[in-house]
Design a protein around this motif. Structure first.
Motif, PDB file in Angstrom:
ATOM      1  N   LYS A 105       0.828  -1.219   0.000  1.00  0.00           N
ATOM      2  CA  LYS A 105       0.000   0.000   0.000  1.00  0.00           C
ATOM      3  C   LYS A 105       0.854   1.257   0.000  1.00  0.00           C
ATOM      4  O   LYS A 105       0.525   2.242  -0.664  1.00  0.00           O
ATOM      5  CB  LYS A 105      -0.917  -0.007   1.224  1.00  0.00           C
ATOM      6  CG  LYS A 105      -1.969  -1.109   1.199  1.00  0.00           C
ATOM      7  CD  LYS A 105      -2.861  -1.029   2.429  1.00  0.00           C
ATOM      8  CE  LYS A 105      -3.923  -2.115   2.385  1.00  0.00           C
ATOM      9  NZ  LYS A 105      -4.801  -2.075   3.585  1.00  0.00           N
ATOM     10  N   LEU A 106       1.950   1.263   0.772  1.00  0.00           N
ATOM     11  CA  LEU A 106       2.791   2.453   0.848  1.00  0.00           C
ATOM     12  C   LEU A 106       3.504   2.663  -0.477  1.00  0.00           C
ATOM     13  O   LEU A 106       4.346   1.854  -0.877  1.00  0.00           O
ATOM     14  CB  LEU A 106       3.809   2.317   1.988  1.00  0.00           C
ATOM     15  CG  LEU A 106       4.609   3.578   2.315  1.00  0.00           C
ATOM     16  CD1 LEU A 106       3.686   4.674   2.820  1.00  0.00           C
ATOM     17  CD2 LEU A 106       5.686   3.292   3.342  1.00  0.00           C
ATOM     18  N   GLN A 107       3.176   3.761  -1.146  1.00  0.00           N
ATOM     19  CA  GLN A 107       3.736   4.043  -2.465  1.00  0.00           C
ATOM     20  C   GLN A 107       4.896   5.029  -2.419  1.00  0.00           C
ATOM     21  O   GLN A 107       5.828   4.924  -3.203  1.00  0.00           O
ATOM     22  CB  GLN A 107       2.629   4.594  -3.373  1.00  0.00           C
ATOM     23  CG  GLN A 107       1.450   3.649  -3.540  1.00  0.00           C
ATOM     24  CD  GLN A 107       0.298   4.288  -4.281  1.00  0.00           C
ATOM     25  OE1 GLN A 107       0.388   5.432  -4.737  1.00  0.00           O
ATOM     26  NE2 GLN A 107      -0.809   3.569  -4.408  1.00  0.00           N
ATOM     27  N   SER A 108       4.837   5.981  -1.491  1.00  0.00           N
ATOM     28  CA  SER A 108       5.885   7.011  -1.438  1.00  0.00           C
ATOM     29  C   SER A 108       6.286   7.243   0.011  1.00  0.00           C
ATOM     30  O   SER A 108       5.432   7.532   0.864  1.00  0.00           O
ATOM     31  CB  SER A 108       5.400   8.328  -2.060  1.00  0.00           C
ATOM     32  OG  SER A 108       5.050   8.134  -3.404  1.00  0.00           O
ATOM     33  N   LEU A 109       7.589   7.129   0.275  1.00  0.00           N
ATOM     34  CA  LEU A 109       8.134   7.352   1.609  1.00  0.00           C
ATOM     35  C   LEU A 109       9.290   8.340   1.491  1.00  0.00           C
ATOM     36  O   LEU A 109      10.310   8.053   0.854  1.00  0.00           O
ATOM     37  CB  LEU A 109       8.616   6.033   2.227  1.00  0.00           C
ATOM     38  CG  LEU A 109       9.330   6.123   3.576  1.00  0.00           C
ATOM     39  CD1 LEU A 109       8.389   6.674   4.647  1.00  0.00           C
ATOM     40  CD2 LEU A 109       9.868   4.763   3.996  1.00  0.00           C
ATOM     41  N   TYR A 110       9.143   9.523   2.116  1.00  0.00           N
ATOM     42  CA  TYR A 110      10.166  10.575   2.048  1.00  0.00           C
ATOM     43  C   TYR A 110      10.940  10.598   3.370  1.00  0.00           C
ATOM     44  O   TYR A 110      10.343  10.739   4.444  1.00  0.00           O
ATOM     45  CB  TYR A 110       9.512  11.927   1.794  1.00  0.00           C
ATOM     46  CG  TYR A 110       8.782  12.016   0.476  1.00  0.00           C
ATOM     47  CD1 TYR A 110       9.433  12.465  -0.673  1.00  0.00           C
ATOM     48  CD2 TYR A 110       7.447  11.635   0.372  1.00  0.00           C
ATOM     49  CE1 TYR A 110       8.763  12.545  -1.894  1.00  0.00           C
ATOM     50  CE2 TYR A 110       6.772  11.706  -0.842  1.00  0.00           C
ATOM     51  CZ  TYR A 110       7.434  12.159  -1.971  1.00  0.00           C
ATOM     52  OH  TYR A 110       6.773  12.228  -3.157  1.00  0.00           O
ATOM     53  N   LEU A 111      12.284  10.467   3.283  1.00  0.00           N
ATOM     54  CA  LEU A 111      13.104  10.317   4.487  1.00  0.00           C
ATOM     55  C   LEU A 111      14.323  11.227   4.517  1.00  0.00           C
ATOM     56  O   LEU A 111      15.148  11.117   5.425  1.00  0.00           O
ATOM     57  CB  LEU A 111      13.581   8.862   4.617  1.00  0.00           C
ATOM     58  CG  LEU A 111      12.499   7.792   4.779  1.00  0.00           C
ATOM     59  CD1 LEU A 111      13.115   6.409   4.657  1.00  0.00           C
ATOM     60  CD2 LEU A 111      11.788   7.951   6.110  1.00  0.00           C
ATOM     61  N   SER A 112      14.497  12.118   3.582  1.00  0.00           N
ATOM     62  CA  SER A 112      15.725  12.922   3.517  1.00  0.00           C
ATOM     63  C   SER A 112      15.794  13.942   4.643  1.00  0.00           C
ATOM     64  O   SER A 112      14.808  14.191   5.349  1.00  0.00           O
ATOM     65  CB  SER A 112      15.807  13.632   2.160  1.00  0.00           C
ATOM     66  OG  SER A 112      14.687  14.479   1.985  1.00  0.00           O
TER      67      SER A 112
END
Length: 692
Positions: free
Chosen positions: A402-409
């Protein structure tokens, strides 16, 4: 003359004209400058003409226009700048056209700050929401005129009064402050109460929504703007309103008064019921939640948007559910706050969030208990994350699709051997992390999570641990040696003080003997007594101490003090240079100021050293005990004393004296501040020796 071909020349001599009615002339196209000379025009009726288009400058010179009727034409679109030069427009009729673009309607109405009457009935509008709202364009007329230097020759009140004489059937002067919007007979499928206040409609108001396709009326924002004094009416007849949770908000703050004719259809029975006859519990099993304080809520792209960016909320207690606005999922934006943790999954309405934006916070850790299960977008940029727990990596990346986009910067990631799961997972799912190339190791300059070598990290970590262990062992040993040497040095420097402290606190007494502590003291005892008791001291007490076995060195003020010397100084020296202080407690003693001073000095010295140095001997009867000092009375209450009439008085006295006695020096000697004062023949002998 045909009215279909009117030009400005037809009106060039009518500059003072106030009202013009051109209705029903079949003018499909108007000349762009046809009204250029009518600069005083207040009322213009162009209804029933079949007009298909209006030019941008069609009303450019009509800056005093107040009523414009464009009803029953064929307009499908209005130019964005059509009403920029008509700021005083009070009534606009667009009934019976083919308008369908809501965004276009919103754009053209922005300059009309005095608009109180808007008729959009009998058009083809499907929604009241456009791509942007009116809210940011609410500029006061005075400010607008000031900025554009527009002349304001027409007084608004006088103009309205004039209109009331022209059209008495349409204008009621007493209600010129009412806002009226007619949206009846369109194709509207839903109505959001937030729209009323977002476009700046204030009380009193009337909104006509009759004969549409509306199935739900819902609200997100807190509608406290409408107080109990607010007059308003919303007509909803001939729609298909459903009785469900989306209507439960109407029970708050008496909003039902706006919907006097509201009817809704119950899903269970399909019966149309008057809404005023229903109770809240008959509509909804859960309590609807309005938009959180300091947040903005709206619908867009089939998502309920909850924007709390920069709201600085201490906690997120509850969120509106998307069911309140006929949706299934929400978007929550809590960026630019000071959150250290995310809301709990049990927060009301939080489980429906599918997109969570939490950038620019102070989050240090992510737990599964803080994340909705159906997340598709998660933004955690610019926080304080150093790693991600194994459960999060497993549930949201390795197992979930389900998780399509994960932003971690912009987080301080730690790259070491313990972070191998994070490194593996980031590389395996790099296609779901748009900013994956910007993930940098905070402890490794110029190294990213994609380029970090696990073998080198683990090898370096083992070497570092071994090196740290050796350094710690060497440092600990060196500290122990230094502390041991310091203890030895301090012991030799303060040997006597250390022994006194140990002896006074009953520590290692087997290693510390009392005579070692007092080896520098000159006398074994100093006898403090009143001069009236001199016979008892000289004939009984002194012989017992000096002539027994072993003999003790005794100091008395009669024998060892220098006449004329400073008495307090000699008292202090006598106590400090004696191992014991014997107090002959009698009625004369407690009446003597000097005797009491000797006791206080001895008592204070005993307290300072933490040792029992006072021997109390009761001599005679104490007749007047009221003269006892508080300090002396307290001492007698807490300590035992010797009675000289006791049969074993001598044995007890000698037992209380120091047990180890060395050679016996001259008992006539007393040292005061480094000087020796002697008495009698000994002093004369010493003076002769010095002169010789």
């Amino acid at each position: 003359m045909t009215l279909q071909n009117l030009t400005r020349e037809h009106f060039q001599n009518l500059v003072a004209l106030r009202q013009l009615d051109l209705a029903g002339n079949n003018m499909k196209i108007l000349n762009e400058n046809v009204f250029a000379t009518l600069t005083s025009l207040n009322v213009l009726n162009l209804s029933h003409n079949g007009i298909v288009e209006l030019f941008p400058n069609q009303f450019a010179k009509l800056d005093k226009l107040i009523i414009l009727d464009l009803s029953y034409n064929s307009l499908t679109y209005l130019r964005p700048k059509l009403f920029e030069q008509t700021p005083l427009l009070w009534q606009l009729k667009l009934k019976g056209n083919q308008l369908h673009d809501t965004a276009n309607i919103i754009t053209i109405l922005k300059p009309l700050n005095f608009l109180h009457w808007l008729d959009l009935s009998d058009n083809k509008l499907r929604t009241i929401w456009g791509k942007e709202s009116y809210a940011n364009a609410q500029v006061t007329l005075a400010k607008k005129l000031h900025n554009s230097n527009m002349p304001m020759a027409l007084d608004l009140k006088e103009s309205l009064d004039y209109i009331s004489t022209l059209q008495p059937n349409e204008y009621d002067q007493r209600k010129h402050t009412w806002k009226y919007i007619n949206l009846s007979r369109n194709l509207l499928g839903g109505f959001n109460m937030d729209w009323i206040f977002e476009i700046g409609i204030t009380c009193p108001f009337k909104i006509n929504l009759e004969q549409n396709l509306i199935t739900n009326v819902y609200a997100l924002s807190n509608l406290l703007n409408t107080t109990n004094d607010c007059e308003g009416e919303i007509k909803m007849t001939s729609n298909h309103i459903e009785c469900d949770c989306n209507l439960a908000w109407i029970y708050d703050y008496n909003y039902r008064r706006f919907f006097s004719d509201l009817q809704c259809k119950q899903k269970s029975t399909n019966l149309v019921t008057n809404f005023t006859q229903l109770r809240r519990y008959e509509l909804c099993a859960w309590q609807p939640v309005q938009c959180p304080r300091k947040c903005v809520c709206f619908t867009k792209s089939k998502l309920l948007h909850i924007n709390c960016t920069g709201a600085q909320l201490s906690a997120m207690k509850e969120l509106p559910r998307p069911e309140q606005v006929l949706l299934t999922t929400s978007l929550l934006d809590i960026s630019n706050n000071r959150y250290t943790v995310l809301p709990l999954r049990t927060t009301f309405g939080y489980a429906n969030v599918s997109q969570l934006y939490a950038a620019n916070n102070q989050i240090t850790n992510i737990s599964l208990l803080e994340l909705p299960t159906d997340l598709t977008v998660l933004d955690l940029r610019n926080n304080r994350l150093k790693s991600l727990c194994a459960d999060f990596l497993r549930v949201f990346l390795n197992e979930s699709t389900k998780l399509q986009s994960l932003y971690l910067s912009a987080n301080p990631w730690i790259c070491d051997c313990a972070s191998h799961k994070l490194l593996y997972t980031v590389r395996a799912h790099r296609h779901r992390i748009p900013d994956v190339e910007q993930l940098r190791c905070d402890n490794k300059p110029n190294v990213t999570l994609l380029t970090a070598s696990l073998s080198e990290l683990c090898q370096v970590e083992d070497n570092v641990k071994r090196y740290q262990y050796i350094i710690a062992a060497i440092t600990t040993a060196a500290l122990i040696i230094i502390i041991f040497l310091l203890i030895i040095a301090l012991f030799f420097k303060y040997k006597l003080q250390v022994k006194i402290w140990l002896y006074g606190h009953k520590i290692l007494r087997c290693c510390v003997r009392e005579y070692e502590l007092d080896e520098n003291k000159m006398f074994d005892a100093f006898i403090s007594y009143a001069h009236q008791d001199a016979d008892f001291v000289n004939h009984i007490l002194l012989p017992q101490l000096e002539q027994g076995e072993p003999p003790f060195r005794v100091c008395t003020h009669e024998r060892n003090w220098l006449a004329g010397a400073y008495i307090p100084e000699q008292i202090m020296e006598s106590v400090e240079q004696s191992r014991r202080t014997i107090i002959v407690l009698s009625q004369h003693f407690i009446e003597s100021d000097w005797a009491r001073m000797e006791f206080r000095t001895a008592h204070q010295c005993s307290l300072n050293e933490g040792r029992a140095r006072i021997i109390m001997i009761k001599y005679g009867e104490i007749i007047n005990s009221e003269l006892l000092d508080k300090e002396l009375k307290a001492y007698l209450d807490m300590n035992t004393y010797l009675d000289w009439q006791d049969a074993r008085f001598c044995d007890k006295l000698r037992y209380a004296m120091p047990h180890k006695v060395g050679r016996k020096p001259n008992t006539d000697m007393l040292e005061v501040n480094g000087r020796f004062y002697v008495m009698g023949q000994f002093e004369m002998n010493r003076l002769r020796d010095e002169n010789a």
